[in-house]
Structures are given as structure tokens and as C-alpha cells.
Design a protein around this motif. Structure first.
Motif, PDB file in Angstrom:
ATOM      1  N   CYS A   1     -34.873   4.887  13.719  1.00 39.60           N
ATOM      2  CA  CYS A   1     -33.654   5.111  12.940  1.00 39.60           C
ATOM      3  C   CYS A   1     -33.209   6.559  13.153  1.00 39.60           C
ATOM      4  N   ALA A   2     -32.016   6.509  14.037  1.00 39.64           N
ATOM      5  CA  ALA A   2     -31.616   8.039  14.452  1.00 39.64           C
ATOM      6  C   ALA A   2     -30.620   8.398  13.421  1.00 39.64           C
ATOM      7  N   ALA A   3     -30.678   9.415  13.071  1.00 38.01           N
ATOM      8  CA  ALA A   3     -29.918  10.237  12.027  1.00 38.01           C
ATOM      9  C   ALA A   3     -29.017  11.079  12.638  1.00 38.01           C
ATOM     10  N   SER A   4     -27.693  11.314  12.068  1.00 38.79           N
ATOM     11  CA  SER A   4     -26.829  12.349  12.528  1.00 38.79           C
ATOM     12  C   SER A   4     -25.832  12.786  11.240  1.00 38.79           C
ATOM     13  N   GLY A   5     -25.195  13.809  11.400  1.00 35.70           N
ATOM     14  CA  GLY A   5     -24.358  14.205  10.421  1.00 35.70           C
ATOM     15  C   GLY A   5     -24.571  15.290   9.599  1.00 35.70           C
ATOM     16  N   ARG A   6     -25.852  15.567   9.435  1.00 31.71           N
ATOM     17  CA  ARG A   6     -26.224  16.737   8.460  1.00 31.71           C
ATOM     18  C   ARG A   6     -27.784  16.833   8.806  1.00 31.71           C
ATOM     19  N   THR A   7     -28.379  18.097   8.059  1.00 24.37           N
ATOM     20  CA  THR A   7     -29.653  18.383   8.500  1.00 24.37           C
ATOM     21  C   THR A   7     -30.611  17.589   8.196  1.00 24.37           C
ATOM     22  N   PHE A   8     -31.129  16.698   9.026  1.00 25.25           N
ATOM     23  CA  PHE A   8     -32.138  15.818   8.951  1.00 25.25           C
ATOM     24  C   PHE A   8     -33.336  16.076   8.496  1.00 25.25           C
ATOM     25  N   THR A   9     -33.835  17.368   8.594  1.00 28.25           N
ATOM     26  CA  THR A   9     -35.143  17.736   8.140  1.00 28.25           C
ATOM     27  C   THR A   9     -35.146  17.977   6.653  1.00 28.25           C
ATOM     28  N   THR A  10     -34.293  17.939   5.844  1.00 29.89           N
ATOM     29  CA  THR A  10     -34.306  18.053   4.720  1.00 29.89           C
ATOM     30  C   THR A  10     -34.411  16.746   3.998  1.00 29.89           C
ATOM     31  N   ASP A  11     -34.241  15.805   4.577  1.00 29.59           N
ATOM     32  CA  ASP A  11     -34.482  14.427   3.751  1.00 29.59           C
ATOM     33  C   ASP A  11     -35.628  13.817   3.968  1.00 29.59           C
ATOM     34  N   THR A  12     -35.792  13.182   2.973  1.00 25.56           N
ATOM     35  CA  THR A  12     -37.230  12.085   2.900  1.00 25.56           C
ATOM     36  C   THR A  12     -36.436  10.784   3.319  1.00 25.56           C
ATOM     37  N   MET A  13     -37.307  10.276   4.251  1.00 26.51           N
ATOM     38  CA  MET A  13     -36.902   9.128   4.931  1.00 26.51           C
ATOM     39  C   MET A  13     -37.709   7.824   4.415  1.00 26.51           C
TER      40      MET A  13
ATOM     41  N   ALA B   1     -31.984   7.465   3.530  1.00 29.35           N
ATOM     42  CA  ALA B   1     -32.260   9.091   3.312  1.00 29.35           C
ATOM     43  C   ALA B   1     -32.173   9.378   1.772  1.00 29.35           C
ATOM     44  N   ALA B   2     -33.024  10.199   1.533  1.00 30.37           N
ATOM     45  CA  ALA B   2     -33.234  10.651  -0.075  1.00 30.37           C
ATOM     46  C   ALA B   2     -33.264  11.967  -0.047  1.00 30.37           C
ATOM     47  N   TRP B   3     -32.707  12.547  -0.891  1.00 26.11           N
ATOM     48  CA  TRP B   3     -33.035  14.273  -1.317  1.00 26.11           C
ATOM     49  C   TRP B   3     -33.999  14.204  -2.211  1.00 26.11           C
ATOM     50  N   ALA B   4     -35.144  13.982  -1.784  1.00 26.30           N
ATOM     51  CA  ALA B   4     -36.510  14.138  -2.459  1.00 26.30           C
ATOM     52  C   ALA B   4     -37.594  14.788  -1.659  1.00 26.30           C
ATOM     53  N   ARG B   5     -38.284  15.540  -2.365  1.00 31.64           N
ATOM     54  CA  ARG B   5     -39.560  16.401  -1.792  1.00 31.64           C
ATOM     55  C   ARG B   5     -40.593  15.192  -1.557  1.00 31.64           C
TER      56      ARG B   5
ATOM     57  N   GLN C   1     -38.284   3.564  -5.055  1.00 36.71           N
ATOM     58  CA  GLN C   1     -37.021   2.810  -5.841  1.00 36.71           C
ATOM     59  C   GLN C   1     -35.645   3.135  -4.706  1.00 36.71           C
ATOM     60  N   HIS C   2     -35.150   1.934  -4.467  1.00 39.27           N
ATOM     61  CA  HIS C   2     -33.990   2.033  -3.556  1.00 39.27           C
ATOM     62  C   HIS C   2     -32.801   2.995  -3.966  1.00 39.27           C
ATOM     63  N   THR C   3     -32.795   2.809  -5.588  1.00 40.53           N
ATOM     64  CA  THR C   3     -31.663   3.468  -6.116  1.00 40.53           C
ATOM     65  C   THR C   3     -31.840   5.135  -5.799  1.00 40.53           C
ATOM     66  N   ALA C   4     -33.055   5.499  -5.567  1.00 37.60           N
ATOM     67  CA  ALA C   4     -33.129   6.952  -5.217  1.00 37.60           C
ATOM     68  C   ALA C   4     -32.747   7.712  -3.729  1.00 37.60           C
ATOM     69  N   TYR C   5     -32.382   6.655  -3.047  1.00 34.09           N
ATOM     70  CA  TYR C   5     -32.020   6.803  -1.710  1.00 34.09           C
ATOM     71  C   TYR C   5     -30.108   6.818  -1.534  1.00 34.09           C
ATOM     72  N   ILE C   6     -29.762   7.740  -0.957  1.00 30.97           N
ATOM     73  CA  ILE C   6     -28.338   8.099  -0.735  1.00 30.97           C
ATOM     74  C   ILE C   6     -27.586   7.424   0.265  1.00 30.97           C
ATOM     75  N   TYR C   7     -28.268   7.451   1.653  1.00 31.47           N
ATOM     76  CA  TYR C   7     -27.635   7.055   2.602  1.00 31.47           C
ATOM     77  C   TYR C   7     -28.227   5.925   3.255  1.00 31.47           C
ATOM     78  N   TRP C   8     -27.834   4.658   3.781  1.00 26.86           N
ATOM     79  CA  TRP C   8     -28.596   3.759   4.381  1.00 26.86           C
ATOM     80  C   TRP C   8     -27.725   3.367   5.790  1.00 26.86           C
ATOM     81  N   GLY C   9     -28.794   2.932   6.449  1.00 26.19           N
ATOM     82  CA  GLY C   9     -28.236   2.134   7.763  1.00 26.19           C
ATOM     83  C   GLY C   9     -27.893   1.034   7.527  1.00 26.19           C
ATOM     84  N   GLN C  10     -27.037   0.247   8.573  1.00 29.73           N
ATOM     85  CA  GLN C  10     -26.816  -1.048   8.618  1.00 29.73           C
ATOM     86  C   GLN C  10     -27.674  -2.340   8.535  1.00 29.73           C
ATOM     87  N   GLY C  11     -28.897  -1.953   9.078  1.00 33.61           N
ATOM     88  CA  GLY C  11     -30.217  -2.746   9.080  1.00 33.61           C
ATOM     89  C   GLY C  11     -30.361  -3.447  10.380  1.00 33.61           C
TER      90      GLY C  11
END
Length: 124
Positions: free
Chosen positions: A22-34, A98-102, A107-117
Motif C-alpha cells: 500500500c503506497a501512500a502519498s499526499g501528506r506525512t505518512f509517518t504520522t499515520d497508523t495504518m 490510514a488513521a490518526w491514532a497512536r 474499528q473501520h470507523t476510526a480510519y479516515i483514508y482508504w484505498g480502492q482495494g
């Protein structure tokens, strides 16, 4: 905004292996829980595995423990899911998110950004 693109899915026989990326782009990847989720036809989306931003926290669903391994390479903005000993019941569309969480939410509702699958099909 975060863009996530999965790859590596395919058709494999039971007992085989696949490695999803899963390749991420667009913002700082290192801040996201995946996280990795999957959804089979007629079923709800379910949590598979997740990894915190520095890799210090890793969580697996009971159904994949001992068979799947999640990892990430922050230098490459990429998260991986190594899947071994695949079973027909692993057949599903696999999504990274990707989720903004430590820690690692399940729960899938905690994740903000999703790939297409990406489709994973395991034949018996």
C-alpha cells in the motif's frame, strides 16, 4: 489528504502466499497508523492487521495470527501485508487505510483514508 494505492493481489492456491503493498502519498505518512481490512461478498468489512506509525504497536485479527505479517517502510511511504498459508476463507477485497491514532484501532470507523482495494482469491 492521503492517497492510498494497494497492489499485489491475485489468484493463489490454498497454502500459497501473497504480499500486498500500500503506497501512500499526499501528506506525512509517518504520522499515520495504518490498517489492513478485508471484505468478502455479502459480509461486513473486517479488520485484518494494523501497525502504528513507528511500528511499536502491531495488532492482528485472531483469524490471521501466525499467518499474516504487517510491516511498514516509512522511507518509502509504504505498508505491507505478507500473507502466508492462505486459505479459501481469506478470499476478499483487501483495503489499506490510514488513521490518526497512536495505537491501532480495529474499528473501520476510526480510519479516515482508504484505498480502492485489491482482490485476493484463494482457490481450494
Amino acid at each position: 489528504q492521503v492517497q492510498l494505492v494497494e497492489s499485489g493481489g491475485g489468484l493463489v492456491q490454498a497454502g500459497g502466499s501473497l504480499r500486498l503493498s500500500c503506497a501512500a502519498s499526499g501528506r506525512t505518512f509517518t504520522t499515520d497508523t495504518m490498517g489492513w481490512f478485508r471484505q468478502a461478498p455479502g459480509k461486513e468489512r473486517e479488520f485484518v492487521a494494523g501497525i502504528s506509525r513507528n511500528g511499536g504497536s502491531i495488532v492482528y485479527a485472531d483469524s490471521v495470527k501466525g499467518r499474516f505479517t504487517v510491516s511498514r517502510d516509512n522511507a518509502k511511504n509504504t505498508v505491507y501485508l505478507q500473507m502466508n498459508s492462505l486459505k479459501p476463507e481469506d478470499t476478499a477485497v483487501y483495503y489499506c487505510a490510514a488513521a490518526w491514532a497512536r495505537m491501532v484501532p480495529t474499528q473501520h470507523t476510526a480510519y479516515i483514508y482508504w484505498g480502492q482495494g485489491t482482490q485476493v482469491t484463494v482457490s481450494s
